[in-house]
Design a protein around this motif. Structure first.
Motif, mmCIF file in Angstrom:
data_model
loop_
_atom_site.group_PDB
_atom_site.id
_atom_site.type_symbol
_atom_site.label_atom_id
_atom_site.label_comp_id
_atom_site.label_asym_id
_atom_site.label_seq_id
_atom_site.Cartn_x
_atom_site.Cartn_y
_atom_site.Cartn_z
ATOM 1 N N ARG A 169 -10.710 2.364 4.773
ATOM 2 C CA ARG A 169 -10.054 2.968 3.754
ATOM 3 C C ARG A 169 -9.191 4.053 3.949
ATOM 4 N NH1 ARG A 169 -9.765 2.073 -1.528
ATOM 5 N NH2 ARG A 169 -11.645 0.580 -1.269
ATOM 6 N N LYS A 170 -9.628 5.144 4.635
ATOM 7 C CA LYS A 170 -8.899 6.310 4.855
ATOM 8 C C LYS A 170 -7.649 6.126 5.769
ATOM 9 C CE LYS A 170 -12.978 9.154 4.602
ATOM 10 N NZ LYS A 170 -13.959 9.865 5.440
ATOM 11 N N LEU A 171 -7.671 5.020 6.594
ATOM 12 C CA LEU A 171 -6.438 4.615 7.411
ATOM 13 C C LEU A 171 -5.412 4.053 6.747
ATOM 14 C CD1 LEU A 171 -8.186 3.352 10.706
ATOM 15 C CD2 LEU A 171 -6.850 5.247 10.597
ATOM 16 N N MET A 172 -5.759 3.184 5.786
ATOM 17 C CA MET A 172 -5.016 2.771 4.761
ATOM 18 C C MET A 172 -4.376 3.454 3.814
ATOM 19 S SD MET A 172 -4.350 -0.582 5.682
ATOM 20 C CE MET A 172 -3.604 -1.137 4.006
ATOM 21 N N GLU A 173 -5.141 4.569 3.311
ATOM 22 C CA GLU A 173 -4.698 5.501 2.419
ATOM 23 C C GLU A 173 -3.878 6.388 3.016
ATOM 24 O OE1 GLU A 173 -8.389 5.671 -0.549
ATOM 25 O OE2 GLU A 173 -8.414 7.165 0.951
ATOM 26 N N GLU A 174 -3.916 6.679 4.342
ATOM 27 C CA GLU A 174 -3.101 7.317 5.116
ATOM 28 C C GLU A 174 -1.812 6.782 5.442
ATOM 29 O OE1 GLU A 174 -1.482 10.971 7.066
ATOM 30 O OE2 GLU A 174 -3.195 10.570 5.609
ATOM 31 N N ALA A 175 -1.829 5.537 5.619
ATOM 32 C CA ALA A 175 -0.518 4.653 6.018
ATOM 33 C C ALA A 175 0.267 4.911 4.502
ATOM 34 C CB ALA A 175 -1.001 3.391 6.467
ATOM 35 N N ILE A 176 -0.361 4.282 3.441
ATOM 36 C CA ILE A 176 0.184 4.358 2.394
ATOM 37 C C ILE A 176 0.848 5.558 2.073
ATOM 38 C CG2 ILE A 176 -0.126 4.167 -0.274
ATOM 39 C CD1 ILE A 176 -2.328 2.053 0.418
ATOM 40 N N ASN A 177 0.097 6.799 1.993
ATOM 41 C CA ASN A 177 0.863 7.888 1.890
ATOM 42 C C ASN A 177 2.070 8.348 2.704
ATOM 43 O OD1 ASN A 177 -0.904 8.738 0.067
ATOM 44 N ND2 ASN A 177 -2.488 9.636 1.487
ATOM 45 N N ILE A 178 1.967 7.929 4.186
ATOM 46 C CA ILE A 178 3.124 8.002 4.886
ATOM 47 C C ILE A 178 4.284 7.394 4.426
ATOM 48 C CG2 ILE A 178 4.125 7.572 7.198
ATOM 49 C CD1 ILE A 178 1.246 8.230 8.264
ATOM 50 N N ALA A 179 4.107 6.072 4.055
ATOM 51 C CA ALA A 179 5.198 5.311 3.165
ATOM 52 C C ALA A 179 5.749 5.920 2.126
ATOM 53 C CB ALA A 179 4.698 3.823 2.863
ATOM 54 N N LYS A 180 4.773 6.568 1.266
ATOM 55 C CA LYS A 180 5.217 7.067 0.194
ATOM 56 C C LYS A 180 6.228 8.624 0.321
ATOM 57 C CE LYS A 180 1.908 5.537 -3.228
ATOM 58 N NZ LYS A 180 0.482 6.086 -3.801
ATOM 59 N N SER A 181 5.954 9.013 1.329
ATOM 60 C CA SER A 181 6.243 10.309 2.003
ATOM 61 C C SER A 181 7.952 9.998 2.460
ATOM 62 C CB SER A 181 5.464 11.122 2.961
ATOM 63 O OG SER A 181 5.716 10.432 4.047
ATOM 64 N N HIS A 182 8.199 8.778 2.760
ATOM 65 C CA HIS A 182 9.533 8.551 3.323
ATOM 66 C C HIS A 182 10.522 7.891 2.167
ATOM 67 C CE1 HIS A 182 7.458 9.054 6.856
ATOM 68 N NE2 HIS A 182 8.723 9.087 7.628
ATOM 69 N N SER A 183 11.248 8.753 2.092
ATOM 70 C CA SER A 183 12.409 8.115 0.902
ATOM 71 C C SER A 183 12.952 6.763 0.968
ATOM 72 C CB SER A 183 13.501 9.173 0.957
ATOM 73 O OG SER A 183 14.544 8.980 -0.087
ATOM 74 N N GLY A 184 12.836 6.072 -0.083
ATOM 75 C CA GLY A 184 13.445 4.671 0.125
ATOM 76 C C GLY A 184 12.217 3.579 0.179
ATOM 77 N N ILE A 185 11.067 3.670 0.781
ATOM 78 C CA ILE A 185 10.188 2.849 1.046
ATOM 79 C C ILE A 185 9.584 2.529 -0.355
ATOM 80 C CG2 ILE A 185 8.180 1.874 2.109
ATOM 81 C CD1 ILE A 185 8.805 3.671 4.506
ATOM 82 N N GLU A 186 9.795 1.205 -0.724
ATOM 83 C CA GLU A 186 9.449 0.624 -2.078
ATOM 84 C C GLU A 186 8.005 -0.197 -2.087
ATOM 85 O OE1 GLU A 186 12.769 -1.000 -3.928
ATOM 86 O OE2 GLU A 186 13.776 0.832 -3.683
ATOM 87 N N GLN A 187 8.004 -0.802 -1.063
ATOM 88 C CA GLN A 187 6.825 -1.845 -0.802
ATOM 89 C C GLN A 187 6.282 -1.913 0.475
ATOM 90 O OE1 GLN A 187 9.664 -4.283 -2.836
ATOM 91 N NE2 GLN A 187 9.744 -5.823 -1.059
#
Length: 165
Positions: free
Chosen positions: A100-118
């Protein structure tokens, strides 16, 4: 538990855990142990440092016990997408929140990059623990692929999932 984005200095432990994953759970990965066992530490160093690739490691003290990779699509028309690959947690660290922690971090990295929507991922249909984890994080099934993987004479189906950010 400490999470960090892996760099060149982590190539050897990354190689070790990746080969372990391919041996212990061959049905969970598109690559095989036989295809990757002869790859050098240098090969893994390049993989970790590739552009648009974010490999996160979970460390228990100094030991790498879990990994996940987020890859952003580089092409202009697909740059709003990223995919999860190579998710693995060692057997002794499963069911302790590491995945869960690994996946949450991957999701947070995606959210931190402008333009990633999915974010997309694929999971073998028999892996109920992983499917529950992904669903609890908001991933939804959008398709199923019959006989996605073949190991020997055994086929494995995969479900394709997406998380809209």
């Amino acid at each position: 538990m400490k999470l960090i984005q892996l760099g060149a200095q982590h190539a050897e432990p990354y190689r070790h855990i990746r080969l372990e994953a391919l041996q212990k759970n061959p049905e969970a990965f598109g690559s095989s142990y036989e295809e990757e066992k002869d790859r050098t530490v240098e090969d893994f160093k390049h993989r970790i440092q590739a552009e648009n690739v974010y490999t996160i490691g979970a460390f228990k003290e100094e030991t790498l016990v879990g990994i996940v990779t987020l890859v952003r699509e580089p092409k202009r028309k697909m740059n709003h997408r990223a995919s999860i690959f190579a998710m693995y947690v060692t057997e002794e660290h499963r069911c302790k929140g590491t995945g869960r922690k690994l996946m949450e971090e991957a999701i947070n990295i995606a959210k931190s990059h402008s333009g990633i929507e999915q974010i997309y991922l694929s999971v073998v249909t028999s892996n109920s623990a992983a499917k529950r984890l992904y669903a609890s994080l908001g991933f939804e099934i959008y398709g199923q692929e019959k006989h996605a993987l073949k190991i020997g004479h055994t086929y494995f189906d995969e479900e394709h999932m997406v998380l809209f950010l």
